[in-house]
Design a protein around this motif. Structure first.
Motif, mmCIF file in Angstrom:
data_model
loop_
_atom_site.group_PDB
_atom_site.id
_atom_site.type_symbol
_atom_site.label_atom_id
_atom_site.label_comp_id
_atom_site.label_asym_id
_atom_site.label_seq_id
_atom_site.Cartn_x
_atom_site.Cartn_y
_atom_site.Cartn_z
ATOM 1 N N ASP A 163 1.619 -7.087 4.920
ATOM 2 C CA ASP A 163 1.842 -8.465 4.459
ATOM 3 C C ASP A 163 1.652 -9.498 5.569
ATOM 4 O O ASP A 163 2.098 -10.633 5.437
ATOM 5 C CB ASP A 163 3.271 -8.602 3.897
ATOM 6 N N HIS A 164 1.000 -9.124 6.646
ATOM 7 C CA HIS A 164 0.806 -10.023 7.790
ATOM 8 C C HIS A 164 -0.061 -11.223 7.391
ATOM 9 O O HIS A 164 -0.905 -11.130 6.499
ATOM 10 C CB HIS A 164 0.145 -9.257 8.940
ATOM 11 N N SER A 165 0.135 -12.345 8.052
ATOM 12 C CA SER A 165 -0.629 -13.555 7.736
ATOM 13 C C SER A 165 -2.097 -13.458 8.170
ATOM 14 O O SER A 165 -2.957 -14.112 7.598
ATOM 15 C CB SER A 165 0.026 -14.772 8.393
ATOM 16 N N ASN A 166 -2.389 -12.627 9.161
ATOM 17 C CA ASN A 166 -3.760 -12.451 9.648
ATOM 18 C C ASN A 166 -4.464 -11.388 8.800
ATOM 19 O O ASN A 166 -3.980 -10.273 8.657
ATOM 20 C CB ASN A 166 -3.734 -12.030 11.113
ATOM 21 N N GLU A 167 -5.617 -11.747 8.242
ATOM 22 C CA GLU A 167 -6.331 -10.830 7.342
ATOM 23 C C GLU A 167 -6.831 -9.567 8.044
ATOM 24 O O GLU A 167 -6.852 -8.493 7.451
ATOM 25 C CB GLU A 167 -7.507 -11.551 6.679
ATOM 26 N N GLU A 168 -7.243 -9.700 9.295
ATOM 27 C CA GLU A 168 -7.716 -8.521 10.023
ATOM 28 C C GLU A 168 -6.575 -7.530 10.246
ATOM 29 O O GLU A 168 -6.748 -6.319 10.082
ATOM 30 C CB GLU A 168 -8.344 -8.922 11.361
ATOM 31 N N VAL A 169 -5.409 -8.033 10.628
ATOM 32 C CA VAL A 169 -4.238 -7.163 10.806
ATOM 33 C C VAL A 169 -3.894 -6.508 9.475
ATOM 34 O O VAL A 169 -3.641 -5.299 9.419
ATOM 35 C CB VAL A 169 -3.026 -7.948 11.368
ATOM 36 N N ALA A 192 -3.986 -2.527 8.899
ATOM 37 C CA ALA A 192 -2.693 -1.921 8.544
ATOM 38 C C ALA A 192 -2.807 -1.172 7.222
ATOM 39 O O ALA A 192 -2.319 -0.038 7.096
ATOM 40 C CB ALA A 192 -1.612 -2.991 8.456
ATOM 41 N N LEU A 193 -3.455 -1.780 6.248
ATOM 42 C CA LEU A 193 -3.623 -1.139 4.945
ATOM 43 C C LEU A 193 -4.465 0.133 5.048
ATOM 44 O O LEU A 193 -4.128 1.165 4.451
ATOM 45 C CB LEU A 193 -4.265 -2.121 3.962
ATOM 46 N N THR A 194 -5.514 0.075 5.833
ATOM 47 C CA THR A 194 -6.351 1.259 6.038
ATOM 48 C C THR A 194 -5.562 2.364 6.743
ATOM 49 O O THR A 194 -5.649 3.536 6.367
ATOM 50 C CB THR A 194 -7.613 0.901 6.855
ATOM 51 N N ALA A 195 -4.781 1.992 7.763
ATOM 52 C CA ALA A 195 -3.971 2.984 8.487
ATOM 53 C C ALA A 195 -2.938 3.627 7.560
ATOM 54 O O ALA A 195 -2.749 4.844 7.579
ATOM 55 C CB ALA A 195 -3.280 2.337 9.684
ATOM 56 N N ILE A 196 -2.279 2.812 6.734
ATOM 57 C CA ILE A 196 -1.298 3.349 5.785
ATOM 58 C C ILE A 196 -1.979 4.291 4.800
ATOM 59 O O ILE A 196 -1.450 5.355 4.470
ATOM 60 C CB ILE A 196 -0.563 2.200 5.042
ATOM 61 N N SER A 197 -3.166 3.916 4.347
ATOM 62 C CA SER A 197 -3.910 4.778 3.427
ATOM 63 C C SER A 197 -4.196 6.122 4.074
ATOM 64 O O SER A 197 -4.052 7.171 3.448
ATOM 65 C CB SER A 197 -5.227 4.118 3.024
ATOM 66 N N LYS A 198 -4.594 6.098 5.339
ATOM 67 C CA LYS A 198 -4.880 7.346 6.062
ATOM 68 C C LYS A 198 -3.618 8.179 6.244
ATOM 69 O O LYS A 198 -3.678 9.408 6.262
ATOM 70 C CB LYS A 198 -5.520 7.039 7.417
ATOM 71 N N MET A 199 -2.485 7.509 6.375
ATOM 72 C CA MET A 199 -1.221 8.227 6.542
ATOM 73 C C MET A 199 -0.745 8.862 5.233
ATOM 74 O O MET A 199 0.005 9.830 5.253
ATOM 75 C CB MET A 199 -0.142 7.284 7.081
#
Length: 189
Positions: free
Chosen positions: A163-169, A173-180
């Protein structure tokens, strides 16, 4: 910086058991912080002070010599420990495939992964995004990386960055969570 890069420890034994600090340890830190790029840029400028020209020349030579001696893993480790992550060849799928086993560390404590988890809370948004990317790649390429990342608190911390304000973050983050969360990441792609 030149003096730090050239310093040597005296040969007397250190009874306190502290790590010996020499110019090479400072050079590793300088390389990890990306100083080579800035010294190269400064060396191209026209300086009127001959001392600056000499210092930049020596520092340039020492940094490039030490960089050649360091493996990509050594450079990555210095970069992570310095907290100054920058996009480049160290943050690629190829790098993580080749170096996944090294994330255990010499003591098997996954200290590099702990550093990455800590860097997700850094004030620099680019550092946060790169740390998320690196955690996701660690999980993807290290056997049982999902469980290790979860035990070190990576999943919970990275989840907050979705939910970070920066789209790149957000994206990393979403990709990392998906991988986890996904068992077989290759099947998803």
């Amino acid at each position: 910086l030149r003096i730090l890069a050239q310093c040597t420890a005296d040969n007397s034994p250190d009874l306190s058991g502290k790590k010996e600090i020499t110019g090479s340890s400072f050079l590793s830190e300088m390389i990890g912080c990306g100083l080579i790029k800035y010294v190269d840029l400064m060396k191209e400028r026209q300086w009127t002070d001959p001392d600056i020209v000499e210092d930049l020349g020596i520092l340039h030579k020492l940094l490039h010599q030490n960089y050649k001696e360091m493996s990509t893993w050594d450079v990555y480790l210095a970069e992570v420990q310095s907290g100054s992550l920058e996009w480049g060849i160290l943050h690629t799928e190829k790098f993580f495939k080749e170096n996944a086993s090294k994330f255990e560390g010499p003591d098997g404590d996954f200290s590099v992964v702990k550093y990455l988890v800590a860097l997700t809370t850094n004030n620099d948004e680019e550092v946060q995004a790169i740390a998320c990317y690196d955690l996701g790649e660690f999980v993807r390429h290290y056997p049982n990386g999902r469980a290790i990342a979860k035990s070190l608190g990576a999943k919970d911390i990275v989840m907050r960055l979705v939910d970070h304000s920066n789209e790149e973050v957000q994206r990393h983050a979403l990709t990392a969570i998906s991988k986890m969360m996904v068992q077989n990441w290759a099947a998803v792609q």
